[in-house]
Design a protein around this motif. Sequence first.
Motif, short mmCIF file in Angstrom:
data_model
loop_
_atom_site.label_atom_id
_atom_site.label_comp_id
_atom_site.label_asym_id
_atom_site.label_seq_id
_atom_site.Cartn_x
_atom_site.Cartn_y
_atom_site.Cartn_z
N GLY A 275 19.66 104.56 46.20
CA GLY A 275 19.87 105.08 47.55
C GLY A 275 19.15 104.23 48.58
O GLY A 275 19.59 104.11 49.71
N CYS A 276 18.03 103.65 48.18
CA CYS A 276 17.21 102.88 49.14
C CYS A 276 17.17 101.39 48.84
O CYS A 276 16.82 100.60 49.71
CB CYS A 276 15.78 103.43 49.17
N HIS A 277 17.45 101.00 47.58
CA HIS A 277 17.39 99.58 47.22
C HIS A 277 18.75 99.13 46.67
O HIS A 277 19.30 99.76 45.77
CB HIS A 277 16.36 99.33 46.10
N GLY A 278 19.29 98.03 47.20
CA GLY A 278 20.43 97.40 46.56
C GLY A 278 19.93 96.46 45.50
O GLY A 278 18.77 96.04 45.53
N THR A 279 20.77 96.13 44.49
CA THR A 279 20.32 95.16 43.49
C THR A 279 20.20 93.79 44.14
O THR A 279 19.35 92.99 43.76
CB THR A 279 21.27 95.11 42.28
N ASN A 280 21.07 93.52 45.13
CA ASN A 280 21.05 92.22 45.78
C ASN A 280 20.94 92.31 47.30
O ASN A 280 21.26 91.37 48.00
CB ASN A 280 22.32 91.44 45.42
N ASN A 281 20.55 93.48 47.80
CA ASN A 281 20.46 93.61 49.25
C ASN A 281 19.47 94.70 49.63
O ASN A 281 19.24 95.64 48.89
CB ASN A 281 21.84 93.95 49.83
N LYS A 282 18.93 94.53 50.84
CA LYS A 282 18.04 95.54 51.40
C LYS A 282 18.88 96.72 51.86
O LYS A 282 19.97 96.54 52.40
CB LYS A 282 17.33 94.90 52.59
N ILE A 283 18.41 97.93 51.62
CA ILE A 283 19.04 99.10 52.25
C ILE A 283 17.98 99.69 53.17
O ILE A 283 17.90 99.34 54.33
CB ILE A 283 19.57 100.12 51.22
N VAL A 284 17.13 100.55 52.60
CA VAL A 284 15.96 101.00 53.37
C VAL A 284 14.77 100.15 52.92
O VAL A 284 14.04 99.59 53.73
CB VAL A 284 15.67 102.50 53.11
N TRP B 80 6.33 95.59 52.36
CA TRP B 80 7.66 95.24 52.84
C TRP B 80 7.91 95.76 54.26
O TRP B 80 9.03 95.91 54.68
CB TRP B 80 8.73 95.82 51.91
N GLY B 81 6.86 96.07 54.98
CA GLY B 81 7.07 96.60 56.33
C GLY B 81 6.52 98.01 56.40
O GLY B 81 5.85 98.49 55.48
N SER B 82 6.82 98.67 57.49
CA SER B 82 6.13 99.94 57.74
C SER B 82 6.76 101.12 57.00
O SER B 82 6.11 102.14 56.81
CB SER B 82 6.12 100.23 59.24
N ILE B 83 8.02 100.98 56.59
CA ILE B 83 8.64 102.13 55.94
C ILE B 83 8.07 102.28 54.54
O ILE B 83 8.14 101.35 53.73
CB ILE B 83 10.18 101.98 55.88
N ASN C 114 16.47 91.91 44.11
CA ASN C 114 16.35 90.46 44.02
C ASN C 114 15.11 89.97 44.78
O ASN C 114 14.39 89.10 44.32
CB ASN C 114 17.62 89.79 44.55
N GLU C 115 14.83 90.60 45.94
CA GLU C 115 13.64 90.22 46.70
C GLU C 115 12.36 90.62 45.96
O GLU C 115 11.37 89.88 45.96
CB GLU C 115 13.63 90.90 48.08
N VAL C 116 12.40 91.81 45.35
CA VAL C 116 11.22 92.27 44.60
C VAL C 116 10.94 91.30 43.46
O VAL C 116 9.80 90.88 43.23
CB VAL C 116 11.44 93.70 44.07
#
Lengths: 352, 449
Positions: free
Chosen positions: A282-291, A324-327, A296-298
Amino acid sequence: MSRFSKSILVLALAGAATSAFAFDNFSGIGRLATPAEVKAWDIDVRPDFKGLPKGSGNVDRGTELFEEKCASCHGSFGESNEVFTPLIGGTTPADVKNGRVGGFLTGDIPQRTTFTKVATISTVFDYIQRAMPWTAPKSLKPDEVYAIMAYFLNLAEIVPADFVLSDQNIAEVQKKMPNRNGMTTDHGMWPGPSAAKGGIGNGGKPDVKNTACMSNCKKEVRIGSVLPDYARTAHGNLEEQNRSFGPVRGVRTVDGDAAAVSAKPAGPSAETALATNSGCLGCHGTNNKIVGPGFNEVQARYKDQADAESRLFDKVKAGGQGVWGSIPMPPHGHVKDEDIKTLVKWILSGAK
Amino acid sequence: MGDISKQPGHLQPAPESFLTEAEVQAIAAGRRSFLRKSFLAAGAAMVAPMAARATEAGDPEILNLPTWSTTLGKPVATNPYGIPSQYESQLLRRESPGLTRVGGASVSFCPLQGLFGIITPSGLHFERHHQGWQDVDPARHRLMINGSDPAFLKSPKVYTMDQLMRLPSVSRIHFIECGANTGLEWGNVAVPTVQYTHGMLSCSEFTGVPLKLLLEDCGVDYKKARYVLAEGADGSSMTRTIPMEMVENGEVFVAYGMNGEMLRPENGYPLRLVVPGVQGVSWVKWLRRIEVGDKPYATKDEAVHYIDLLPSGLHRQYTSVQECKSVITTPSGGQRLLEKGFYNVSGLAWSGRGRIKQVDVSFDGGINWKTARIEGPVQNKALTRFNINWVWDGKPAILQSRAIDETGYVQPSYGQLREVRGTKSIYHNNAIQSWKIVESGEVSNVQVL
């Protein structure tokens, strides 16, 4: 057994069967609920605030709590449309005055947020208390629910920044809800008695009427809409969603080579299924940021760190913020330790 | 696809005539790559032993005995819990891409395009979860019944599954339809197949205990308590208000059985509410509590969601009844008729107000109608299968069905529905569905006003 006595027995059984339903003493079935049991489960709050627990909370405390427990899905200001539909936005001080959301009157409302729709603040209390946060429902204390709601109400410009919401003033706040006059129960789709008879609605009278014309019912067929091209292919290859025999076939909506690829048993991996079921995707894509960041970034950030597995395990289990930021990443106590370990290994190996 | 040469048992002795009409058209239009692929496919078909072709002597599937006629089959209990044939892997519950972003608050649609009769196989029953599904331990599950005021119920009680299953039970067949079924189509055509237009619909035989019996066992005061709140045991602990009249008349029951076995976890195992004719959200799953009260509750799913926006800007609240509706499932969008000739056109009709009385079918977009055969016995507030004979002449056609229920209500057209409710209602779209068929045999979703 004689034929005579057999028929007596049948009659006796039939008598027992017919009386079973009218039976009014279900001896041994059920027991009295204790007051503590009723208190533990009877958490509903009605529009007249029956069931509302005592307590209070201010906007500042609500801001902190929301950032900590809610912003990862809803955005810092309840405005996010990334995971769920937005909570706040689309209402004006004029709406608060009139009790009708102007956007609905003009038809110019790009996004229906919770606060554009909900007429009763009791609903918001009831729902947050029973179902939020998403991964830890029923974990908020009444004071925390009041505080989060004070933050909402301030964001929606219904109360000032120094407001303290409590069981004492919530009924007054309900009288300021921007869509409080925006509901009607004058329709035929309530299955109980009509408003005229003390219920809701019009007693079941339908609002739309057609007649059963059988021939020459109209001069021409007017087509209002056809399937757009993008929608024909957006649901995958329809050929694979129908039997390969019988009166019809599914239409091949993906071209030959792509169809062959999608025809492979490309079911999700066990890890993907686990990630889905644990709520990660819901919050992490395998290859993209969601929330939060994409897996892939991790992986890229942690891949050369010897203690990556244990550090990520802690982040998932207890939550974290700042990397990864404030969220913030909320804690995930609902996911079993062994599952977290599996997921962390999977993420570090590329989340395929 | 609609390639007649690949139809089982189709006698077609000239192997060079393997191109379909669509393929011939594609070649005529200069798409040579299409031709190469078609040759490859045809070549593969000819060398594959299973894709044997008919010869002048007859069908090789008849002339050469298949292995299942000449070998020993598998023993009993190979599959202790039986599963569908290996050839039935295509009809599955599916999601509509992009509809929601979180699988725990989402929908999977029932593949109506391939189902028969009125009973939905339990494994294909549509899903709608509000905070994910749980597999609740029946030994630890409890049903509590209490009153919003002590005066409404003499004895608040707790029941275990052991106790509920000792009580007198009823078994009834009812449809369940999500209030948002066909909701994607209010403004325009949006999705290709009946699975996505109408697949938040299922029908099962449910077994359980009338709620009336339990409320009376607790000493309910019907004069004071006119509303019922149902609450789930899952994370969302979903709640909805139900009128006491539906409990008093014996219709509403707490169900543990579904199609002869226990409920599936996705459908509320071990206990759910059955509210016949009312939208699925009121059929609270994993049912843990019933409260009786004197006022409606304005819960999240009757004050924020499941409210119907009207052109006036008002929202209708407490809309519950699923009005009379029908849809043709064979043939339907995203399918292709194999060739001209006879077809049994088949579909489903249902009404939240009682029994289906009549279903009419049009083949010309609603200018003329013929009454379909209803497959009985027709059940109250249950799916009803209809069938009608049709010979397709190969020309374009628009198929529609129009149901009439026992109250005399006639299912409306899109034009009639929108005139009253506009296009932004989301919920309770029961308009007549149209399927357009073109010369190639492809069926697509269109809206006739």
